[in-house]
Design a protein around this motif. Structure first.
Motif, PDB file in Angstrom:
ATOM      1  N   GLU A 126      22.106 -19.172  -8.874  1.00  0.00           N
ATOM      2  CA  GLU A 126      20.687 -19.399  -9.120  1.00  0.00           C
ATOM      3  C   GLU A 126      19.995 -18.058  -8.938  1.00  0.00           C
ATOM      4  N   ILE A 127      19.443 -17.525  -9.991  1.00  0.00           N
ATOM      5  CA  ILE A 127      18.798 -16.219  -9.922  1.00  0.00           C
ATOM      6  C   ILE A 127      17.297 -16.460  -9.823  1.00  0.00           C
ATOM      7  N   ASN A 128      16.737 -16.199  -8.639  1.00  0.00           N
ATOM      8  CA  ASN A 128      15.323 -16.459  -8.364  1.00  0.00           C
ATOM      9  C   ASN A 128      14.530 -15.156  -8.424  1.00  0.00           C
ATOM     10  N   GLY A 129      13.410 -15.202  -9.105  1.00  0.00           N
ATOM     11  CA  GLY A 129      12.564 -14.019  -9.244  1.00  0.00           C
ATOM     12  C   GLY A 129      12.374 -13.702 -10.718  1.00  0.00           C
ATOM     13  N   ASN A 130      11.730 -12.593 -10.983  1.00  0.00           N
ATOM     14  CA  ASN A 130      11.405 -12.213 -12.359  1.00  0.00           C
ATOM     15  C   ASN A 130      12.542 -11.440 -13.024  1.00  0.00           C
ATOM     16  N   ALA A 131      13.715 -12.002 -12.982  1.00  0.00           N
ATOM     17  CA  ALA A 131      14.888 -11.395 -13.620  1.00  0.00           C
ATOM     18  C   ALA A 131      14.998 -11.905 -15.060  1.00  0.00           C
ATOM     19  N   ALA A 132      15.835 -11.255 -15.838  1.00  0.00           N
ATOM     20  CA  ALA A 132      16.003 -11.648 -17.242  1.00  0.00           C
ATOM     21  C   ALA A 132      16.666 -13.012 -17.362  1.00  0.00           C
ATOM     22  N   SER A 133      17.647 -13.299 -16.518  1.00  0.00           N
ATOM     23  CA  SER A 133      18.348 -14.576 -16.530  1.00  0.00           C
ATOM     24  C   SER A 133      18.017 -15.324 -15.235  1.00  0.00           C
ATOM     25  N   HIS A 134      17.941 -16.647 -15.322  1.00  0.00           N
ATOM     26  CA  HIS A 134      17.589 -17.436 -14.133  1.00  0.00           C
ATOM     27  C   HIS A 134      18.716 -18.334 -13.654  1.00  0.00           C
ATOM     28  N   GLY A 135      19.839 -18.287 -14.328  1.00  0.00           N
ATOM     29  CA  GLY A 135      20.985 -19.071 -13.902  1.00  0.00           C
ATOM     30  C   GLY A 135      22.225 -18.628 -14.655  1.00  0.00           C
ATOM     31  N   GLN A 136      23.337 -18.507 -13.933  1.00  0.00           N
ATOM     32  CA  GLN A 136      24.602 -18.138 -14.563  1.00  0.00           C
ATOM     33  C   GLN A 136      25.735 -18.841 -13.846  1.00  0.00           C
ATOM     34  N   PHE A 137      26.828 -19.038 -14.577  1.00  0.00           N
ATOM     35  CA  PHE A 137      28.020 -19.615 -13.953  1.00  0.00           C
ATOM     36  C   PHE A 137      29.258 -19.137 -14.678  1.00  0.00           C
ATOM     37  N   TYR A 138      30.377 -19.305 -14.008  1.00  0.00           N
ATOM     38  CA  TYR A 138      31.672 -19.144 -14.660  1.00  0.00           C
ATOM     39  C   TYR A 138      32.554 -20.288 -14.210  1.00  0.00           C
ATOM     40  N   LEU A 139      33.496 -20.648 -15.076  1.00  0.00           N
ATOM     41  CA  LEU A 139      34.410 -21.747 -14.797  1.00  0.00           C
ATOM     42  C   LEU A 139      35.765 -21.384 -15.395  1.00  0.00           C
ATOM     43  N   THR A 140      36.831 -21.661 -14.660  1.00  0.00           N
ATOM     44  CA  THR A 140      38.166 -21.310 -15.118  1.00  0.00           C
ATOM     45  C   THR A 140      39.183 -22.323 -14.612  1.00  0.00           C
ATOM     46  N   ASP A 141      40.356 -22.282 -15.214  1.00  0.00           N
ATOM     47  CA  ASP A 141      41.481 -23.057 -14.694  1.00  0.00           C
ATOM     48  C   ASP A 141      42.462 -22.132 -13.980  1.00  0.00           C
ATOM     49  N   SER A 142      42.138 -20.860 -13.900  1.00  0.00           N
ATOM     50  CA  SER A 142      42.935 -19.802 -13.243  1.00  0.00           C
ATOM     51  C   SER A 142      44.214 -19.463 -13.989  1.00  0.00           C
ATOM     52  N   ILE A 143      44.405 -20.011 -15.174  1.00  0.00           N
ATOM     53  CA  ILE A 143      45.629 -19.755 -15.927  1.00  0.00           C
ATOM     54  C   ILE A 143      45.333 -19.282 -17.348  1.00  0.00           C
ATOM     55  N   LYS A 144      44.570 -20.073 -18.096  1.00  0.00           N
ATOM     56  CA  LYS A 144      44.407 -19.821 -19.519  1.00  0.00           C
ATOM     57  C   LYS A 144      42.947 -19.797 -19.992  1.00  0.00           C
ATOM     58  N   HIS A 145      42.083 -20.594 -19.373  1.00  0.00           N
ATOM     59  CA  HIS A 145      40.723 -20.784 -19.859  1.00  0.00           C
ATOM     60  C   HIS A 145      39.712 -20.101 -18.941  1.00  0.00           C
ATOM     61  N   PHE A 146      38.670 -19.535 -19.558  1.00  0.00           N
ATOM     62  CA  PHE A 146      37.590 -18.918 -18.797  1.00  0.00           C
ATOM     63  C   PHE A 146      36.299 -19.083 -19.595  1.00  0.00           C
ATOM     64  N   VAL A 147      35.280 -19.677 -18.975  1.00  0.00           N
ATOM     65  CA  VAL A 147      33.988 -19.910 -19.622  1.00  0.00           C
ATOM     66  C   VAL A 147      32.888 -19.327 -18.746  1.00  0.00           C
ATOM     67  N   THR A 148      31.937 -18.616 -19.375  1.00  0.00           N
ATOM     68  CA  THR A 148      30.749 -18.154 -18.661  1.00  0.00           C
ATOM     69  C   THR A 148      29.527 -18.781 -19.314  1.00  0.00           C
ATOM     70  N   GLY A 149      28.487 -18.973 -18.524  1.00  0.00           N
ATOM     71  CA  GLY A 149      27.234 -19.510 -19.028  1.00  0.00           C
ATOM     72  C   GLY A 149      26.072 -18.732 -18.454  1.00  0.00           C
ATOM     73  N   ALA A 150      25.048 -18.494 -19.272  1.00  0.00           N
ATOM     74  CA  ALA A 150      23.873 -17.745 -18.819  1.00  0.00           C
ATOM     75  C   ALA A 150      22.619 -18.326 -19.462  1.00  0.00           C
ATOM     76  N   LEU A 151      21.574 -18.487 -18.657  1.00  0.00           N
ATOM     77  CA  LEU A 151      20.298 -19.032 -19.108  1.00  0.00           C
ATOM     78  C   LEU A 151      19.308 -17.901 -19.343  1.00  0.00           C
ATOM     79  N   TYR A 152      18.693 -17.901 -20.524  1.00  0.00           N
ATOM     80  CA  TYR A 152      17.660 -16.922 -20.855  1.00  0.00           C
ATOM     81  C   TYR A 152      16.484 -17.634 -21.510  1.00  0.00           C
ATOM     82  N   PHE A 153      15.275 -17.137 -21.232  1.00  0.00           N
ATOM     83  CA  PHE A 153      14.062 -17.621 -21.872  1.00  0.00           C
ATOM     84  C   PHE A 153      13.572 -16.554 -22.839  1.00  0.00           C
ATOM     85  N   LYS A 154      13.002 -16.987 -23.958  1.00  0.00           N
ATOM     86  CA  LYS A 154      12.475 -16.052 -24.954  1.00  0.00           C
ATOM     87  C   LYS A 154      11.026 -15.731 -24.630  1.00  0.00           C
TER      88      LYS A 154
END
Length: 186
Positions: A126-154
C-alpha cells in the motif's frame, strides 16, 4: 462643512453592509457500486476474479490492463514465464519497483500473502502519499509463474482527494491476488 463630511462618511459605512448568508457544509462524497466479482476468461496461464465494474483488456503476451473508466484508474498486470533460477531476480525487481516510490510516499506498509493450496505466494504494497502508484503487488508459485500488479491514476497524485477511489481499487487488487490460480499445463 465638517458636519457634511462626517455625515457622508457615516452614510457610506452604514449603507455598505452585506447580508449574512449561511452556507451549508459541502463535502465531496464519492460512491462506487458494491463490487461484484466474476472470473476473467482469457488465454493466459492464470485466472483470477475481477470486479465487474472494471474493464479487462488482455494483450497477446498476457499483459493485462484492468481499467476503471469513471475513476481514471488502471491496474497493470504483467505476467512473466520464468524458472527457479530467475525468481530471486524477479522478486528483487518487483520489490525495487514498489519501494522506489519512497521518495514521494509517506509510508509503504506491506502484507505477505501465502496460499500453499493454490501455490501462490506474494506481497501487497500500500503506497500512501502523493506517489505515482498507490498500490502494487507480486505473486508467484516460486517455480514457473510470476505476476506483478500496479495501480496508477491518470491524474496528478493527490492522495487525500483520491483516497476513496484508491481504497476501492486496492480492495479489488487484493481480490485479484487472493483468487489468482495457475492453470494446469497440458
Amino acid at each position: 462643512m465638517r458636519f457634511l463630511i462626517f455625515f457622508l462618511l457615516f452614510t457610506v459605512c452604514v449603507s455598505c453592509e452585506d447580508d449574512v448568508v449561511v452556507k451549508p457544509h459541502a463535502e465531496l462524497r464519492l460512491r462506487y457500486p458494491a463490487p461484484k466479482y466474476s472470473d476473467v476468461q482469457m488465454d493466459c496461464p492464470f485466472v483470477f476474479k475481477q470486479n465487474e465494474f472494471a474493464q479487462v483488456l488482455v494483450n497477446k503476451n498476457c499483459g493485462i490492463k484492468v481499467e476503471y473508466p469513471t475513476m481514471n484508474a488502471t491496474v497493470f498486470l504483467t505476467y512473466i514465464n520464468t524458472d527457479p533460477s530467475k525468481i530471486d531476480r524477479q522478486l528483487y525487481e518487483a520489490q525495487k519497483l514498489a519501494l522506489g516510490h519512497k521518495i514521494r510516499a509517506v509510508s509503504i506498509p506491506e502484507s505477505q500473502y501465502v496460499n500453499p493450496d493454490k501455490k501462490t505466494y506474494g506481497t501487497f504494497y500500500e503506497i500512501n502519499g502523493n506517489a505515482a502508484s498507490h498500490g502494487q503487488f507480486y505473486l508467484t508459485d516460486s517455480i514457473k509463474h510470476f505476476v506483478t500488479g500496479a495501480l496508477y491514476f491518470k491524474t496528478k497524485p493527490n492522495f487525500d482527494s483520491l483516497l476513496p477511489a484508491i481504497d476501492y481499487v486496492r480492495n479489488d487488487m487484493r481480490m485479484m491476488m487472493e483468487t489468482m490460480e495457475w492453470k494446469k499445463s497440458p
